[in-house]
Scaffold this active site. Structure first.
Site, PDB file in Angstrom:
ATOM      1  N   ASP A  19      -2.703  -5.058  10.168  1.00 34.75           N
ATOM      2  CA  ASP A  19      -2.495  -3.602   9.065  1.00 34.75           C
ATOM      3  C   ASP A  19      -3.511  -2.634   9.908  1.00 34.75           C
ATOM      4  O   ASP A  19      -2.964  -3.208  10.847  1.00 34.75           O
ATOM      5  CB  ASP A  19      -3.781  -4.127   8.462  1.00 34.75           C
ATOM      6  CG  ASP A  19      -4.401  -3.153   7.379  1.00 34.75           C
ATOM      7  OD1 ASP A  19      -3.879  -2.302   6.933  1.00 34.75           O
ATOM      8  OD2 ASP A  19      -5.623  -2.469   7.683  1.00 34.75           O
ATOM      9  N   SER A  20      -3.654  -1.716   9.326  1.00 34.85           N
ATOM     10  CA  SER A  20      -3.344  -0.452  10.851  1.00 34.85           C
ATOM     11  C   SER A  20      -4.972  -0.795  11.505  1.00 34.85           C
ATOM     12  O   SER A  20      -4.819  -0.474  11.941  1.00 34.85           O
ATOM     13  CB  SER A  20      -3.589   0.854   9.709  1.00 34.85           C
ATOM     14  OG  SER A  20      -4.362   1.124   9.116  1.00 34.85           O
ATOM     15  N   CYS A  68      -0.789  -4.125   4.364  1.00 36.98           N
ATOM     16  CA  CYS A  68      -1.250  -2.595   4.516  1.00 36.98           C
ATOM     17  C   CYS A  68      -0.919  -2.133   3.683  1.00 36.98           C
ATOM     18  O   CYS A  68       0.617  -2.931   3.187  1.00 36.98           O
ATOM     19  CB  CYS A  68      -1.070  -2.515   6.068  1.00 36.98           C
ATOM     20  SG  CYS A  68      -0.682  -1.028   6.006  1.00 36.98           S
ATOM     21  N   GLU A  91     -13.499   1.931   7.762  1.00 39.47           N
ATOM     22  CA  GLU A  91     -13.564   1.636   9.373  1.00 39.47           C
ATOM     23  C   GLU A  91     -15.112   2.621   9.557  1.00 39.47           C
ATOM     24  O   GLU A  91     -15.237   1.322  11.044  1.00 39.47           O
ATOM     25  CB  GLU A  91     -12.424   2.992   9.716  1.00 39.47           C
ATOM     26  CG  GLU A  91     -10.770   2.068   9.214  1.00 39.47           C
ATOM     27  CD  GLU A  91     -10.778   0.824  10.055  1.00 39.47           C
ATOM     28  OE1 GLU A  91     -11.384   0.694  11.610  1.00 39.47           O
ATOM     29  OE2 GLU A  91      -9.724  -0.171   9.669  1.00 39.47           O
ATOM     30  N   CYS A 127      -4.910  -0.843  -1.965  1.00 40.10           N
ATOM     31  CA  CYS A 127      -4.906  -0.362  -0.117  1.00 40.10           C
ATOM     32  C   CYS A 127      -5.696  -1.336   0.258  1.00 40.10           C
ATOM     33  O   CYS A 127      -6.455  -1.392  -0.479  1.00 40.10           O
ATOM     34  CB  CYS A 127      -5.476   0.920   0.265  1.00 40.10           C
ATOM     35  SG  CYS A 127      -6.348   0.948   2.449  1.00 40.10           S
ATOM     36  N   HIS A 147      -7.913  -2.301   2.336  1.00 39.06           N
ATOM     37  CA  HIS A 147      -9.024  -1.670   2.730  1.00 39.06           C
ATOM     38  C   HIS A 147     -10.493  -1.954   1.448  1.00 39.06           C
ATOM     39  O   HIS A 147     -11.959  -1.890   1.937  1.00 39.06           O
ATOM     40  CB  HIS A 147      -9.353  -0.142   3.181  1.00 39.06           C
ATOM     41  CG  HIS A 147      -9.230  -0.120   4.980  1.00 39.06           C
ATOM     42  ND1 HIS A 147      -7.686  -0.378   5.155  1.00 39.06           N
ATOM     43  CD2 HIS A 147      -9.692  -0.047   6.082  1.00 39.06           C
ATOM     44  CE1 HIS A 147      -7.654   0.051   6.868  1.00 39.06           C
ATOM     45  NE2 HIS A 147      -8.738   0.266   7.396  1.00 39.06           N
TER      46      HIS A 147
HETATM   47  N1  DGL Z   1      -5.204  -0.267   5.390  1.00 41.78           N
HETATM   48  C1  DGL Z   1      -3.905   0.472   4.943  1.00 41.78           C
HETATM   49  C2  DGL Z   1      -3.359   0.556   3.268  1.00 41.78           C
HETATM   50  O1  DGL Z   1      -3.841  -0.861   3.272  1.00 41.78           O
HETATM   51  C3  DGL Z   1      -4.445   1.230   5.044  1.00 41.78           C
HETATM   52  C4  DGL Z   1      -3.741   2.435   5.733  1.00 41.78           C
HETATM   53  C5  DGL Z   1      -4.442   3.858   6.031  1.00 41.78           C
HETATM   54  O2  DGL Z   1      -4.244   3.103   7.885  1.00 41.78           O
HETATM   55  O3  DGL Z   1      -4.294   4.697   5.837  1.00 41.78           O
HETATM   56  O4  DGL Z   1      -2.843   1.287   2.894  1.00 41.78           O
END
Ligand code: DGL
Length: 273
Positions: free
Chosen positions: A15-16, A78, A156, A190, A192
């Protein structure tokens, strides 16, 4: 779809940032014997405000990082990467499991009034991938999609508590329209966003079902591995290794609110490592 190693090879997840750990947490629950290698590209988070080309380039690098470590399957945990993947052909999409289809499928399964909300990053919402797949699975569904760009920075930075005024403010800002539409299911598109589940449920009420895209992707990966005869049938508890591309200390600090870190290593690495 996957790098065919063997059943004792680890599962790769990326993931990011830390959002993909919602998938890791689910894998730890449903497949406790599996080794997991996780990459959070924290030096480049967020992805959701970037162009599809940049997102695909990052995703390819993340996937290669995991493949160099001999994983048997890659989960793109992600929503942003998965949405862009689903909206066109890319070399990445053929080699990994994304979150869109499993989460859309579960949303269609649980909704009773067929009014489904989808919240995700700007890039995911723009791609319309969630909407298209939900509609293809349930033609009569009414889908209301909303981008929530402030949610990833909140998570985050550890602003996840249901009492946090900033979190409560943005939840109200983004979700008021969905509440008025009378949705009974909200797809957290998302990975997150499940970290904000309490604040979201406080606002929408207990009757709205929340679907975690990360957790659904983990269940789908289990199914895929089982079909391919690649589930680890050993008895030893799985080894979890977390990598991030920015400070490991910062990552540990944020992640510890959400995942039990005993016996879990965290290391900083360059994505090209
Ligand atoms: N967890 C990522 C997602 O599901 C976050 C994306 C991001 O870094 O903006 O979209």
């Amino acid at each position: 779809m996957m790098t065919l190693e063997n059943k004792y090879s680890p599962i790769g997840v990326f993931d990011s940032g830390m959002g993909g750990l919602t998938a890791v947490r689910e894998i730890m629950n449903i497949l406790p014997n599996e080794d997991i290698i996780y990459l959070g590209d924290t030096a480049r988070v967020p992805y959701g405000t970037r162009s599809p080309e940049t997102i695909m380039k990052y995703a390819e690098q993340d996937m290669e990082f995991l493949k160099r470590r001999g994983v048997k399957i890659v989960i793109a945990a992600c929503g942003t990467v998965s949405s862009v993947m689903a909206s066109g052909k890319s070399p990445v999409s053929e080699q990994c499991v994304g979150v869109i289809y499993p989460a859309a499928e579960e949303s269609c399964r649980v909704t009773k009034n067929k009014k489904i909300g989808v919240i995700a990053t700007a890039a995911s919402i723009k791609s319309k991938s969630y909407e298209k797949i939900i509609k293809s699975l349930c033609r009569e569904a009414e889908v209301y999609a909303v981008a929530c760009p402030m949610f990833v920075p909140l998570v985050e930075n550890g602003y996840t508590s249901r009492d946090c005024p900033q979190t409560v403010l943005f939840v109200r800002e983004y979700l008021s329209g969905l509440k008025e539409k009378g949705i009974d299911t909200l797809l957290l598109g998302c990975t997150h966003y499940p970290l904000l589940s309490e604040a979201i449920s406080d606002f929408l009420g207990p009757d709205v079902r929340l679907i975690s895209s990360g957790a659904e992707a983990a269940k789908s990966a289990k199914k895929t591995l089982s079909e391919k005869g690649l589930l680890n049938d050993g008895n030893a508890p799985g080894k979890i290794s977390l990598y991030c591309t920015d400070s490991a200390e910062l990552f540990r600090e944020n992640v510890s609110h959400f995942i039990h870190l005993e016996n879990i290593s965290i290391e900083q690495r360059s994505v090209d490592d």
